[in-house]
Design a protein around this motif. Structure first.
Motif, PDB file in Angstrom:
ATOM      1  N   ILE A  77       0.839  -1.201   0.000  1.00 12.21           N
ATOM      2  CA  ILE A  77       0.000   0.000   0.000  1.00 12.21           C
ATOM      3  C   ILE A  77       0.872   1.248   0.000  1.00 12.21           C
ATOM      4  O   ILE A  77       0.630   2.202  -0.752  1.00 12.21           O
ATOM      5  N   TYR A  78       1.895   1.245   0.834  1.00 18.48           N
ATOM      6  CA  TYR A  78       2.784   2.415   0.909  1.00 18.48           C
ATOM      7  C   TYR A  78       3.448   2.685  -0.436  1.00 18.48           C
ATOM      8  O   TYR A  78       3.476   3.829  -0.920  1.00 18.48           O
ATOM      9  N   GLU A  81       1.057   4.112  -2.958  1.00 15.83           N
ATOM     10  CA  GLU A  81       0.775   5.525  -2.724  1.00 15.83           C
ATOM     11  C   GLU A  81       1.973   6.395  -3.094  1.00 15.83           C
ATOM     12  O   GLU A  81       1.818   7.480  -3.648  1.00 15.83           O
ATOM     13  N   LYS A  82       3.161   5.914  -2.799  1.00 17.24           N
ATOM     14  CA  LYS A  82       4.359   6.700  -3.106  1.00 17.24           C
ATOM     15  C   LYS A  82       4.548   6.853  -4.615  1.00 17.24           C
ATOM     16  O   LYS A  82       4.889   7.938  -5.103  1.00 17.24           O
ATOM     17  N   GLY A  84       2.145   6.211  -6.982  1.00 20.91           N
ATOM     18  CA  GLY A  84       0.940   6.520  -7.728  1.00 20.91           C
ATOM     19  C   GLY A  84       0.575   5.445  -8.735  1.00 20.91           C
ATOM     20  O   GLY A  84      -0.110   5.712  -9.729  1.00 20.91           O
ATOM     21  N   THR A  89      -7.471   5.217  -7.296  1.00 17.29           N
ATOM     22  CA  THR A  89      -7.788   6.305  -6.371  1.00 17.29           C
ATOM     23  C   THR A  89      -9.295   6.448  -6.159  1.00 17.29           C
ATOM     24  O   THR A  89      -9.718   6.973  -5.129  1.00 17.29           O
ATOM     25  N   ARG A  94     -10.721   1.316  -5.389  1.00 10.77           N
ATOM     26  CA  ARG A  94      -9.658   1.210  -4.384  1.00 10.77           C
ATOM     27  C   ARG A  94      -9.982   0.118  -3.366  1.00 10.77           C
ATOM     28  O   ARG A  94      -9.142  -0.715  -3.026  1.00 10.77           O
TER      29      ARG A  94
END
Length: 239
Positions: A77-78, A81-82, A84, A89, A94
Protein backbone atom coordinates in the motif's frame (compact mmCIF):
# COMPACT_ATOMS: atom_id res chain seq x y z
CA UNK A 1 16.34 5.40 -2.00
CA UNK A 2 14.49 2.52 -0.34
CA UNK A 3 16.28 -0.17 1.67
CA UNK A 4 14.58 -3.53 1.16
CA UNK A 5 15.20 -6.13 3.87
CA UNK A 6 14.67 -9.21 1.79
CA UNK A 7 14.91 -12.94 1.31
CA UNK A 8 13.53 -14.85 -1.71
CA UNK A 9 10.26 -16.10 -0.21
CA UNK A 10 6.65 -15.42 -1.27
CA UNK A 11 6.36 -12.42 1.05
CA UNK A 12 9.75 -11.12 -0.03
CA UNK A 13 8.86 -11.54 -3.71
CA UNK A 14 5.75 -9.39 -3.25
CA UNK A 15 7.92 -6.39 -2.50
CA UNK A 16 10.72 -7.04 -4.98
CA UNK A 17 8.09 -7.42 -7.72
CA UNK A 18 6.34 -4.23 -6.62
CA UNK A 19 9.55 -2.20 -6.60
CA UNK A 20 10.45 -3.44 -10.06
CA UNK A 21 6.96 -2.78 -11.41
CA UNK A 22 6.91 0.76 -10.00
CA UNK A 23 10.46 1.60 -11.00
CA UNK A 24 11.32 2.96 -7.56
CA UNK A 25 15.06 3.01 -6.71
CA UNK A 26 15.97 0.52 -4.00
CA UNK A 27 18.89 -1.24 -2.35
CA UNK A 28 18.65 -4.82 -1.12
CA UNK A 29 19.65 -5.70 2.43
CA UNK A 30 19.90 -9.52 2.24
CA UNK A 31 18.31 -11.48 5.07
CA UNK A 32 19.68 -14.92 5.93
CA UNK A 33 16.64 -16.34 7.69
CA UNK A 34 18.38 -19.63 8.43
CA UNK A 35 21.02 -17.71 10.40
CA UNK A 36 18.42 -15.81 12.40
CA UNK A 37 18.91 -12.36 10.84
CA UNK A 38 15.20 -11.72 11.45
CA UNK A 39 15.83 -11.92 15.21
CA UNK A 40 18.66 -9.39 15.31
CA UNK A 41 17.95 -6.31 17.49
CA UNK A 42 18.52 -3.89 14.61
CA UNK A 43 15.96 -5.61 12.43
CA UNK A 44 13.46 -5.97 15.28
CA UNK A 45 13.41 -2.17 15.55
CA UNK A 46 12.11 -2.11 11.97
CA UNK A 47 9.89 -5.21 12.18
CA UNK A 48 8.87 -5.94 15.79
CA UNK A 49 7.24 -9.20 14.74
CA UNK A 50 10.61 -10.52 13.58
CA UNK A 51 9.37 -11.24 10.08
CA UNK A 52 10.73 -10.20 6.72
CA UNK A 53 10.22 -8.12 4.54
CA UNK A 54 10.61 -4.58 5.79
CA UNK A 55 11.58 -1.36 4.08
CA UNK A 56 13.20 1.92 5.06
CA UNK A 57 12.36 4.82 2.77
CA UNK A 58 14.99 7.55 2.98
CA UNK A 59 12.81 9.93 0.96
CA UNK A 60 9.38 9.18 2.43
CA UNK A 61 6.00 10.48 1.42
CA UNK A 62 5.66 13.93 2.98
CA UNK A 63 9.39 14.31 3.60
CA UNK A 64 11.13 14.20 6.97
CA UNK A 65 13.16 11.46 8.59
CA UNK A 66 13.49 7.99 7.03
CA UNK A 67 10.32 5.93 7.39
CA UNK A 68 10.30 2.20 8.10
CA UNK A 69 7.37 -0.05 7.18
CA UNK A 70 6.87 -3.72 8.02
CA UNK A 71 4.20 -6.27 6.96
CA UNK A 72 4.12 -6.98 3.23
CA UNK A 73 0.54 -5.76 2.74
CA UNK A 74 1.27 -2.42 4.39
CA UNK A 75 4.45 -2.09 2.31
CA UNK A 76 2.51 -2.72 -0.91
CA UNK A 77 0.00 0.00 0.00
CA UNK A 78 2.78 2.42 0.91
CA UNK A 79 4.68 1.83 -2.33
CA UNK A 80 1.47 2.16 -4.36
CA UNK A 81 0.77 5.52 -2.72
CA UNK A 82 4.36 6.70 -3.11
CA UNK A 83 4.54 5.79 -6.78
CA UNK A 84 0.94 6.52 -7.73
CA UNK A 85 0.77 3.11 -9.40
CA UNK A 86 -1.09 -0.20 -9.10
CA UNK A 87 -3.76 1.10 -6.71
CA UNK A 88 -6.88 2.97 -7.93
CA UNK A 89 -7.79 6.31 -6.37
CA UNK A 90 -11.56 6.05 -6.97
CA UNK A 91 -13.21 4.78 -3.78
CA UNK A 92 -15.03 1.70 -5.08
CA UNK A 93 -12.12 0.51 -7.19
CA UNK A 94 -9.66 1.21 -4.38
CA UNK A 95 -11.57 -0.89 -1.88
CA UNK A 96 -12.02 -3.66 -4.43
CA UNK A 97 -8.23 -3.95 -4.44
CA UNK A 98 -7.98 -3.56 -0.68
CA UNK A 99 -10.46 -6.37 -0.02
CA UNK A 100 -8.48 -8.84 -2.09
CA UNK A 101 -5.21 -7.69 -0.61
CA UNK A 102 -6.64 -8.35 2.87
CA UNK A 103 -7.95 -11.73 1.65
CA UNK A 104 -4.42 -12.69 0.67
CA UNK A 105 -2.89 -11.41 3.90
CA UNK A 106 -5.46 -13.06 6.19
CA UNK A 107 -6.26 -16.20 4.23
CA UNK A 108 -4.26 -17.26 1.21
CA UNK A 109 -0.79 -16.61 2.64
CA UNK A 110 -1.28 -17.96 6.18
CA UNK A 111 -3.24 -21.04 5.11
CA UNK A 112 -0.81 -21.97 2.34
CA UNK A 113 2.00 -21.39 4.81
CA UNK A 114 0.46 -23.87 7.22
CA UNK A 115 -0.27 -26.32 4.42
CA UNK A 116 3.33 -26.18 3.24
CA UNK A 117 4.66 -26.49 6.78
CA UNK A 118 2.76 -29.63 7.71
CA UNK A 119 3.19 -31.15 4.26
CA UNK A 120 6.92 -30.47 3.82
CA UNK A 121 8.66 -29.31 7.00
CA UNK A 122 6.96 -30.66 10.11
CA UNK A 123 9.21 -33.21 11.86
CA UNK A 124 6.34 -35.69 11.99
CA UNK A 125 3.42 -36.23 9.64
CA UNK A 126 0.15 -35.31 11.34
CA UNK A 127 -2.71 -36.54 9.15
CA UNK A 128 -5.31 -34.25 10.74
CA UNK A 129 -3.19 -31.12 10.12
CA UNK A 130 -2.25 -32.17 6.59
CA UNK A 131 -5.89 -32.85 5.71
CA UNK A 132 -7.19 -29.66 7.33
CA UNK A 133 -4.79 -27.30 5.60
CA UNK A 134 -4.91 -29.16 2.29
CA UNK A 135 -8.68 -28.74 2.20
CA UNK A 136 -8.39 -25.08 3.14
CA UNK A 137 -5.75 -24.50 0.45
CA UNK A 138 -8.06 -26.05 -2.15
CA UNK A 139 -11.00 -23.99 -0.91
CA UNK A 140 -9.01 -20.76 -1.25
CA UNK A 141 -7.81 -21.72 -4.70
CA UNK A 142 -11.46 -22.28 -5.57
CA UNK A 143 -12.37 -18.80 -4.33
CA UNK A 144 -9.67 -17.22 -6.47
CA UNK A 145 -10.51 -19.35 -9.50
CA UNK A 146 -14.14 -18.25 -9.31
CA UNK A 147 -13.08 -14.62 -8.94
CA UNK A 148 -11.01 -14.86 -12.12
CA UNK A 149 -13.76 -16.56 -14.14
CA UNK A 150 -14.81 -13.35 -15.89
CA UNK A 151 -11.81 -11.04 -15.53
CA UNK A 152 -8.14 -10.89 -16.44
CA UNK A 153 -6.95 -9.64 -13.05
CA UNK A 154 -8.24 -9.96 -9.51
CA UNK A 155 -9.62 -6.45 -8.98
CA UNK A 156 -10.00 -4.73 -12.32
CA UNK A 157 -6.65 -3.65 -13.75
CA UNK A 158 -3.38 -5.27 -12.67
CA UNK A 159 -2.78 -4.13 -9.09
CA UNK A 160 -1.20 -4.86 -5.75
CA UNK A 161 -3.90 -7.51 -5.23
CA UNK A 162 -2.36 -9.54 -8.07
CA UNK A 163 1.18 -8.89 -6.84
CA UNK A 164 0.22 -10.08 -3.35
CA UNK A 165 -1.35 -13.33 -4.54
CA UNK A 166 0.99 -14.35 -7.35
CA UNK A 167 4.04 -15.45 -5.28
CA UNK A 168 1.88 -17.72 -3.15
CA UNK A 169 0.26 -19.32 -6.19
CA UNK A 170 3.77 -19.82 -7.54
CA UNK A 171 4.27 -22.41 -4.78
CA UNK A 172 1.42 -24.60 -6.06
CA UNK A 173 3.59 -27.64 -6.84
CA UNK A 174 5.13 -27.65 -3.36
CA UNK A 175 1.61 -27.25 -1.97
CA UNK A 176 0.58 -30.49 -3.68
CA UNK A 177 -1.75 -28.66 -6.08
CA UNK A 178 -2.00 -28.48 -9.86
CA UNK A 179 -3.22 -25.45 -11.77
CA UNK A 180 -4.93 -27.79 -14.21
CA UNK A 181 -7.69 -28.04 -11.60
CA UNK A 182 -8.08 -24.24 -11.60
CA UNK A 183 -8.20 -23.10 -15.26
CA UNK A 184 -8.91 -19.44 -14.49
CA UNK A 185 -5.97 -19.21 -12.09
CA UNK A 186 -3.82 -21.01 -14.67
CA UNK A 187 -4.65 -18.40 -17.33
CA UNK A 188 -4.05 -15.49 -14.91
CA UNK A 189 -0.82 -17.04 -13.63
CA UNK A 190 0.61 -17.48 -17.15
CA UNK A 191 -0.24 -13.89 -18.09
CA UNK A 192 1.44 -12.46 -15.00
CA UNK A 193 4.43 -14.75 -15.27
CA UNK A 194 5.15 -13.28 -18.70
CA UNK A 195 5.59 -9.75 -17.29
CA UNK A 196 9.31 -8.80 -17.55
CA UNK A 197 9.30 -6.68 -14.39
CA UNK A 198 7.61 -9.43 -12.41
CA UNK A 199 10.32 -11.79 -13.62
CA UNK A 200 12.98 -9.31 -12.50
CA UNK A 201 11.44 -9.17 -9.03
CA UNK A 202 11.37 -12.96 -8.78
CA UNK A 203 15.01 -13.23 -9.83
CA UNK A 204 16.22 -11.04 -6.97
CA UNK A 205 18.42 -13.05 -4.60
CA UNK A 206 17.61 -16.31 -6.35
CA UNK A 207 21.24 -17.36 -6.27
CA UNK A 208 21.32 -16.92 -2.48
CA UNK A 209 18.57 -19.44 -1.75
CA UNK A 210 20.09 -22.51 -0.08
CA UNK A 211 18.67 -25.76 1.33
CA UNK A 212 17.88 -25.66 5.04
CA UNK A 213 19.97 -27.60 7.51
CA UNK A 214 18.59 -28.62 10.91
CA UNK A 215 19.77 -25.47 12.72
CA UNK A 216 18.31 -23.24 10.01
CA UNK A 217 15.02 -25.13 10.27
CA UNK A 218 14.89 -24.53 14.03
CA UNK A 219 15.56 -20.81 13.64
CA UNK A 220 13.10 -20.39 10.80
CA UNK A 221 10.23 -22.17 12.53
CA UNK A 222 10.81 -20.74 15.99
CA UNK A 223 11.99 -23.96 17.61
CA UNK A 224 15.27 -22.34 18.54
CA UNK A 225 16.44 -18.75 19.02
CA UNK A 226 19.80 -17.14 18.43
CA UNK A 227 21.86 -16.52 21.57
CA UNK A 228 21.20 -12.77 21.58
CA UNK A 229 17.45 -13.36 21.99
CA UNK A 230 17.99 -14.96 25.41
CA UNK A 231 20.38 -12.18 26.36
CA UNK A 232 17.73 -9.60 25.45
CA UNK A 233 15.15 -11.41 27.56
CA UNK A 234 17.47 -11.53 30.57
CA UNK A 235 18.28 -7.83 30.18
CA UNK A 236 14.58 -6.97 30.06
CA UNK A 237 13.91 -8.95 33.24
CA UNK A 238 16.67 -7.08 35.08
CA UNK A 239 15.32 -3.65 34.17
Amino acid sequence: MIDLYYAPTPNGWKISIMLEECGLPYKVVPMQLGRGDQHQPGFLKLSPNGRMPAIVDHAPIGGGAPLSVFESGAILIYLAEKSGQLMPTETRARFEVMQWLMWQMAGLGPMLGQNGHFLLYAPEKIPYAIDRYSREAKRLYGVLDQRLADRACIAGDYSIADIACFPWIMTHKAQGLTLDDYPNIKRWYAALRARPKLQAGLALGKEDKKPMDEQARKLLFGVDKPAHADAQAQSAQQQ
